[in-house]
Design an enzyme around this catalytic site. Structure first.
Site, PDB file in Angstrom:
ATOM      1  N   ARG B 223       0.852  -1.176   0.000  1.00 31.16           N
ATOM      2  CA  ARG B 223       0.000   0.000   0.000  1.00 31.16           C
ATOM      3  C   ARG B 223       0.889   1.228   0.000  1.00 31.16           C
ATOM      4  O   ARG B 223       2.082   1.132   0.273  1.00 31.16           O
ATOM      5  CB  ARG B 223      -0.924   0.023   1.213  1.00 31.16           C
ATOM      6  N   GLU B 265       5.427   6.698   1.295  1.00 33.75           N
ATOM      7  CA  GLU B 265       5.935   5.415   1.773  1.00 33.75           C
ATOM      8  C   GLU B 265       5.318   4.289   0.953  1.00 33.75           C
ATOM      9  O   GLU B 265       4.097   4.167   0.902  1.00 33.75           O
ATOM     10  CB  GLU B 265       5.557   5.210   3.239  1.00 33.75           C
ATOM     11  N   TYR B 316      -2.218  15.543  12.560  1.00 32.86           N
ATOM     12  CA  TYR B 316      -1.525  14.277  12.831  1.00 32.86           C
ATOM     13  C   TYR B 316      -0.251  14.160  12.005  1.00 32.86           C
ATOM     14  O   TYR B 316       0.766  13.643  12.460  1.00 32.86           O
ATOM     15  CB  TYR B 316      -2.460  13.101  12.539  1.00 32.86           C
ATOM     16  N   LYS B 317      -0.297  14.654  10.772  1.00 32.16           N
ATOM     17  CA  LYS B 317       0.871  14.562   9.901  1.00 32.16           C
ATOM     18  C   LYS B 317       1.866  15.697  10.171  1.00 32.16           C
ATOM     19  O   LYS B 317       2.868  15.818   9.466  1.00 32.16           O
ATOM     20  CB  LYS B 317       0.431  14.555   8.433  1.00 32.16           C
TER      21      LYS B 317
END
Lengths: 317, 346
Positions: B223, B265, B316-317
């Protein structure tokens, strides 16, 4: 599911009811390594019928030259074990899946109690190799009808070096489960494989004695999402597709040349969801995506893993 | 295939740069104008030639410099590698998977020769040749997982499967998006995902776990995940927070195109055969907003995704302080053209 082509290298009659098969890869290469407790699914083509039976690997996980399985003849079964006994001979080609382990040893257990009934001994034969390799503390309790019908007792006695306990029904020997499970040290795990009454008895005894659920294991096989064949009508494309027993609905639709969206192919992502317009027998939902109420409503199906219980299904595709 | 390995840095002067080919194959993660968490897992099947999915483990022009950066991080903080004792079988599984795949996919760079249990590994770009006994950790300069993890781009975590969940029981982690291996080692799936907003309500975590518990040997999955990073820095760890977090304040209308990197990622998961453990690979790709704008289609889409990103995800990021500069800068490329589904460049 990716498969491996193997040839039958040896067949041995262990007892009148149990045969042991040695399988080697068709091209002579090494087979993939595996972990103790793994099983493979053997595909058998028997004139118009396809059997897919799971069998535990009982050889040493470090021996990748060959896989070993043992099959007990089950007269009442759907026929796979009879096929293995009567039709499978040395030199014959079979298709197997890669090993899957749904009966793995807990690597953090302080002690392992293995309980086998009859042919249920097979997964423990590979697990013992893994346990010995890390010098783990274990006991193997093996119950069977009689010494004449018991498989691999001599081999196990040699391997287990005093850790094997045998119980022959014909000599009125029984495992006292309460006694066995009552006095084990904290951090012990118990594993059972055998006839269903024995599995139930072990699970119940352990639970009643307050064993943590995570420390109680019984063998499970992966059930490939196969079932009965059926026909699916694609309403928008205006075509009808036959879904054979051994193929998923998604695979059958793709094979018919219809572009169907998909991603995970394992029933979790939701990408391949199809709207059900008609069904004559309800849906066998095998996915983890739809909610329980959505499953009951039968308005959607995930064709990568799910099927109909009926003969015909109409979807909006 | 012949790669020109860049001589570049991921710290101090940040000389990292992408060639035009590297930008073209960048795994841009947005197929639609909107983003929210989903179980976006798919089979890790061989992808198009030249793409980051072509091989099991992608090796690119950053390989040599990235491995060097990893060794610097490990030297400064050996705690970036950890392995609990029961993971030794999984360590050898990992080494075998990596060596076999890399030697097979990149024969000009890597060679594995087996003579029974005695194996010889040649890594030409890093000038490594070692002969060792498979299964005997004393014959390698590091534990097998660390030995091979040092010769690969990206981070790796080994997950033990027990009690119906997955435990992060070993890891080599030097290019992480603000999470700590030392903190997470030994944690379960539910525990290490605890801080992620929204995913519990969405039911994403439970579904993904069920899928992974059934992951099978020979059927790996992958993913994409993403965040943003200031400067092309691999080691954005909580341990070194004072060294990099301050850089967020340097973003303004003039610097945003160069300083802000889209960090993608490529996450891969493989079932390991002998240990029944799972390898979780997290490979980081960095491209500045200027790199991204090489392809107007990407710039337009990134603008739209960022414009309506949920505030919880922005926080959050770690993008809150500079996020408005990103949107403003990307707006110049967005003419409102309707974009078809897909993450490909023009």
């Amino acid at each position: 599911m990716s498969t491996i082509n193997v040839k039958v290298a040896a067949v041995e009659e262990v007892t009148p009811l149990i045969k042991h098969f040695r399988l080697e890869s068709e091209d002579g290469a090494d087979l993939p390594p595996f972990s103790g407790g793994s099983h493979i699914v053997v595909t058998m083509d028997a004139e118009g019928r396809t059997y897919r039976n799971p069998y535990s690997l009982m050889g040493s996980p470090s021996d990748t030259r060959a896989y070993h399985i043992s099959v007990r003849r089950q007269e009442s079964s759907r026929g796979g074990s009879v096929f293995m006994h009567e039709r499978v001979q040395v030199g014959m080609r079979l298709k197997i899946t890669h090993p899957v382990n749904l009966f793995s040893l807990s690597k953090l257990a302080h002690k392992h109690i293995l309980i086998a009934g009859g042919i249920g001994i097979t997964p423990f034969m590979s697990q013992i190799e893994d346990l010995k390799a890390v010098d783990a503390d274990y006991e193997l309790h093996y119950a069977f009808r009689s010494y004449e019908q018991a498989a691999f007792v001599n081999e196990l006695e040699e391997k287990c070096e005093g850790k094997l306990y045998c119980y022959a029904d014909s000599q009125n020997e029984r495992i006292d489960l309460t006694e066995l499970l009552r006095h084990q040290p904290l951090g012990t795990h118990v594993y059972v494989c055998g006839p269903s009454p024995m599995v139930v008895a072990v699970l119940e005894t352990a639970r009643n004695l307050g064993w943590p659920e995570n420390n109680i294991h019984h063998e499970e096989f992966s059930a490939p999402p196969v079932g009965e064949p059926f026909k699916v009508q694609l309403a928008r494309s205006g075509i009808e597709v036959e879904v054979p027993a051994e193929m998923s609905m998604l695979e059958a639709i793709e094979e018919a040349g219809v572009a169907a969206d998909s991603l995970c192919r394992g029933g979790v992502c939701g990408r391949c969801e199809l709207t059900v317009l008609e069904t004559d027998g309800g849906i066998q939902h095998h996915d983890h995506y739809l909610s329980d109420s959505e499953k009951v409503s039968c308005r959607s199906i995930m064709p990568c893993v799910s099927r109909t219980k009926g003969k015909r299904l109409v979807v909006d595709l | 295939m012949q790669l020109n390995f860049n001589d570049e840095s991921f710290r101090d002067d940040y000389s990292y740069k992408n060639s035009p080919e590297a930008i073209k194959r960048f795994p841009f993660p947005f197929s639609e104008d909107h983003y929210m968490y989903s179980v976006n897992i798919e089979p890790h099947a061989k992808g198009a030639k030249g793409s980051v999915y072509e091989y099991t483990f992608d090796v690119d022009e950053h390989y040599v410099s990235e491995c060097l950066d990893k060794s610097v991080t490990l030297e400064q903080d050996p705690g970036r590698y950890a392995a609990l004792p029961h993971m030794m079988t999984a360590q050898w599984d990992f080494l075998e998977l990596a060596m076999t795949a890399m030697a097979n996919d990149y024969p000009e760079y890597f060679t594995l020769t087996k003579n029974g249990n005695v194996w010889t590994w040649k890594n030409r770009p890093l000038e490594i040749i070692d002969t060792f006994t498979f299964g005997d950790a004393t014959t390698l300069p590091y534990e097998p997982f660390e030995y091979m993890g040092r010769q690969m781009q990206g981070d790796f975590v080994l997950l033990d499967q027990r009690d119906g969940t997955l435990y992060a029981d070993a890891g080599i982690v030097t290019s992480q998006a603000d999470w700590s291996l030392a903190f997470n080692t030994g944690m379960s799936w539910q525990e290490w995902h605890g801080p992620v907003p929204k995913v519990t309500e969405l039911g994403v975590l439970d579904r993904a776990l069920k899928y992974l518990l059934n992951l099978q040997v020979a059927n790996p999955v992958r993913r994409l995940n993403w965040t943003m990073t200031i400067n092309p820095r691999l080691d954005t760890s909580p341990e070194n927070y004072p060294l990099w977090a301050i850089d967020r304040k340097k973003v303004n209308d003039e610097t945003v195109g160069d300083l802000v990197n889209l960090r993608v990622e490529l996450q891969t998961l493989f079932r390991l055969p002998r240990s029944n453990a799972i390898v979780f690979g997290i490979r980081c790709y960095l491209a500045s907003l200027k790199d991204i704008a090489t392809y107007p289609r990407w710039a337009k889409r990134l603008h739209r995704v960022q414009k309506d990103l949920h505030p919880d995800l922005i926080e959050y990021k770690g993008m809150t302080t500079y996020h408005r500069y990103v949107i403003d800068w990307l707006a110049q490329f967005d003419d409102g053209e309707v974009l078809e589904y897909g993450a490909h460049p023009e």
